[in-house]
Design a protein around this motif. Structure first.
Motif, PDB file in Angstrom:
ATOM      1  N   LYS A  13      34.808  52.472  44.843  1.00  0.00           N
ATOM      2  CA  LYS A  13      33.739  51.885  45.494  1.00  0.00           C
ATOM      3  C   LYS A  13      34.033  50.527  45.672  1.00  0.00           C
ATOM      4  CE  LYS A  13      30.490  54.921  43.351  1.00  0.00           C
ATOM      5  NZ  LYS A  13      29.344  55.089  42.345  1.00  0.00           N
ATOM      6  N   LYS A  14      35.270  50.013  45.667  1.00  0.00           N
ATOM      7  CA  LYS A  14      35.776  48.391  45.933  1.00  0.00           C
ATOM      8  C   LYS A  14      34.886  47.458  44.966  1.00  0.00           C
ATOM      9  CE  LYS A  14      38.341  49.611  49.198  1.00  0.00           C
ATOM     10  NZ  LYS A  14      39.971  49.681  49.109  1.00  0.00           N
ATOM     11  N   GLU A  15      34.378  48.029  43.873  1.00  0.00           N
ATOM     12  CA  GLU A  15      33.474  47.235  42.910  1.00  0.00           C
ATOM     13  C   GLU A  15      34.765  46.754  42.056  1.00  0.00           C
ATOM     14  OE1 GLU A  15      30.575  49.416  41.052  1.00  0.00           O
ATOM     15  OE2 GLU A  15      29.548  49.707  42.756  1.00  0.00           O
ATOM     16  N   LYS A  16      34.730  45.470  41.558  1.00  0.00           N
ATOM     17  CA  LYS A  16      35.760  44.740  40.804  1.00  0.00           C
ATOM     18  C   LYS A  16      35.060  45.005  39.502  1.00  0.00           C
ATOM     19  CE  LYS A  16      38.417  42.336  43.559  1.00  0.00           C
ATOM     20  NZ  LYS A  16      39.584  42.112  43.177  1.00  0.00           N
ATOM     21  N   HIS A  17      36.051  45.190  38.321  1.00  0.00           N
ATOM     22  CA  HIS A  17      35.844  45.545  36.993  1.00  0.00           C
ATOM     23  C   HIS A  17      36.879  44.624  36.272  1.00  0.00           C
ATOM     24  CE1 HIS A  17      33.158  48.709  37.445  1.00  0.00           C
ATOM     25  NE2 HIS A  17      33.925  49.130  38.547  1.00  0.00           N
ATOM     26  N   ILE A  18      36.426  44.124  35.062  1.00  0.00           N
ATOM     27  CA  ILE A  18      37.479  43.484  34.281  1.00  0.00           C
ATOM     28  C   ILE A  18      38.264  44.343  33.332  1.00  0.00           C
ATOM     29  CG2 ILE A  18      37.586  41.700  32.277  1.00  0.00           C
ATOM     30  CD1 ILE A  18      34.905  40.722  33.081  1.00  0.00           C
ATOM     31  N   ASP A  19      39.547  44.241  33.567  1.00  0.00           N
ATOM     32  CA  ASP A  19      40.361  45.152  32.873  1.00  0.00           C
ATOM     33  C   ASP A  19      41.019  44.640  31.655  1.00  0.00           C
ATOM     34  OD1 ASP A  19      41.826  47.600  33.164  1.00  0.00           O
ATOM     35  OD2 ASP A  19      43.620  46.751  33.795  1.00  0.00           O
ATOM     36  N   CYS A  30      30.114  43.292  30.111  1.00  0.00           N
ATOM     37  CA  CYS A  30      29.596  41.769  30.244  1.00  0.00           C
ATOM     38  C   CYS A  30      29.250  41.522  31.733  1.00  0.00           C
ATOM     39  CB  CYS A  30      30.651  40.813  29.764  1.00  0.00           C
ATOM     40  SG  CYS A  30      31.262  40.908  27.909  1.00  0.00           S
ATOM     41  N   LYS A  31      28.036  40.838  31.734  1.00  0.00           N
ATOM     42  CA  LYS A  31      27.495  40.396  33.164  1.00  0.00           C
ATOM     43  C   LYS A  31      27.881  39.117  33.670  1.00  0.00           C
ATOM     44  CE  LYS A  31      23.875  43.735  32.948  1.00  0.00           C
ATOM     45  NZ  LYS A  31      25.008  44.831  32.483  1.00  0.00           N
ATOM     46  N   ASN A  32      28.185  38.275  32.736  1.00  0.00           N
ATOM     47  CA  ASN A  32      28.572  36.686  33.169  1.00  0.00           C
ATOM     48  C   ASN A  32      29.481  36.140  31.985  1.00  0.00           C
ATOM     49  OD1 ASN A  32      27.105  35.736  30.838  1.00  0.00           O
ATOM     50  ND2 ASN A  32      25.363  36.273  32.238  1.00  0.00           N
ATOM     51  N   ASP A  33      30.126  34.957  32.112  1.00  0.00           N
ATOM     52  CA  ASP A  33      31.039  34.333  31.539  1.00  0.00           C
ATOM     53  C   ASP A  33      30.516  34.214  29.854  1.00  0.00           C
ATOM     54  OD1 ASP A  33      32.656  34.271  33.752  1.00  0.00           O
ATOM     55  OD2 ASP A  33      32.757  32.064  33.787  1.00  0.00           O
ATOM     56  N   GLU A  34      29.270  33.609  29.814  1.00  0.00           N
ATOM     57  CA  GLU A  34      28.552  33.687  28.571  1.00  0.00           C
ATOM     58  C   GLU A  34      28.771  34.873  27.656  1.00  0.00           C
ATOM     59  OE1 GLU A  34      26.898  32.623  31.496  1.00  0.00           O
ATOM     60  OE2 GLU A  34      27.624  30.508  31.217  1.00  0.00           O
ATOM     61  N   GLU A  35      28.510  35.994  28.267  1.00  0.00           N
ATOM     62  CA  GLU A  35      28.576  37.179  27.657  1.00  0.00           C
ATOM     63  C   GLU A  35      30.056  37.557  27.204  1.00  0.00           C
ATOM     64  OE1 GLU A  35      26.608  40.732  29.339  1.00  0.00           O
ATOM     65  OE2 GLU A  35      24.746  39.528  29.537  1.00  0.00           O
ATOM     66  N   ILE A  36      30.952  37.049  27.742  1.00  0.00           N
ATOM     67  CA  ILE A  36      32.283  37.333  27.566  1.00  0.00           C
ATOM     68  C   ILE A  36      32.728  36.347  26.364  1.00  0.00           C
ATOM     69  CG2 ILE A  36      34.606  37.274  28.421  1.00  0.00           C
ATOM     70  CD1 ILE A  36      33.771  37.934  31.181  1.00  0.00           C
ATOM     71  N   ILE A  37      32.234  35.124  26.296  1.00  0.00           N
ATOM     72  CA  ILE A  37      32.407  34.138  25.400  1.00  0.00           C
ATOM     73  C   ILE A  37      31.764  34.761  24.017  1.00  0.00           C
ATOM     74  CG2 ILE A  37      31.740  31.823  24.457  1.00  0.00           C
ATOM     75  CD1 ILE A  37      32.459  30.899  27.504  1.00  0.00           C
ATOM     76  N   ARG A  38      30.604  35.361  24.232  1.00  0.00           N
ATOM     77  CA  ARG A  38      29.810  35.789  22.887  1.00  0.00           C
ATOM     78  C   ARG A  38      30.701  37.248  22.336  1.00  0.00           C
ATOM     79  NH1 ARG A  38      25.243  35.017  24.514  1.00  0.00           N
ATOM     80  NH2 ARG A  38      24.861  36.894  25.862  1.00  0.00           N
TER      81      ARG A  38
END
Length: 146
Positions: A86-92, A117-125
């Motif tokens: 669907k041309k959506e980007k996902h973090i691999d 994760c929806k944003n950088d803060e969630e990835i850092i968490r």
């Protein structure tokens, strides 16, 4: 150890497994049901004086989306993205690169939860809650000792 072109097809070679021979380490954590991998952390070592290894490293590194990165207290995490139908980007995966005089260490962190994760803060968490930085530091320190 022989050079790669000196090995004979069909011949069995035996070697003692020594810590000094280990250059790549992968740790896989499973979920509480022990069914699905929860987190996979792979650290690969590339020797700077080996052209083949550096070619492999460069091929991997050139396929990482270096425009997306997250700085934590100790590391710069580079995000590898993939596009679905669907041309959506996902973090691999998340990547960390660290170098010393003779080697490049490339760490890949994968988890199905990173993509949620929806944003950088969630990835850092996610990184902090799972002690990803501590694991990376411990493994690279161990690889450098040998």
């Amino acid at each position: 150890m022989l050079d790669i072109d000196e090995y004979v097809v069909g011949k069995v070679y035996k070697d003692k497994i020594l810590a000094s021979n280990i250059n790549n380490v992968e740790i896989i954590y499973y979920d509480e049901n022990k069914n699905l991998p929860f987190i996979s952390i792979l650290i690969e070592t590339f020797f700077k004086d080996d052209k083949n290894e550096m070619d492999t490293y460069n091929n991997i590194w050139n396929n990482i989306d270096c425009d997306s990165k997250i700085k934590t207290e100790n590391y710069m995490f580079f995000l590898k993205r993939r596009e679905d139908k669907k041309k959506e980007k996902h973090i691999d995966a998340l990547y960390v690169k660290q170098e010393d005089k003779n080697k490049v260490y490339l760490t890949r962190v994968e988890s199905r939860f990173i993509d949620e994760c929806k944003n950088d803060e969630e990835i850092i968490r996610f990184i902090k809650n799972n002690n990803i930085e501590g694991i990376i530091k411990g493994l690279i320190d161990w690889l450098q000792e040998k």
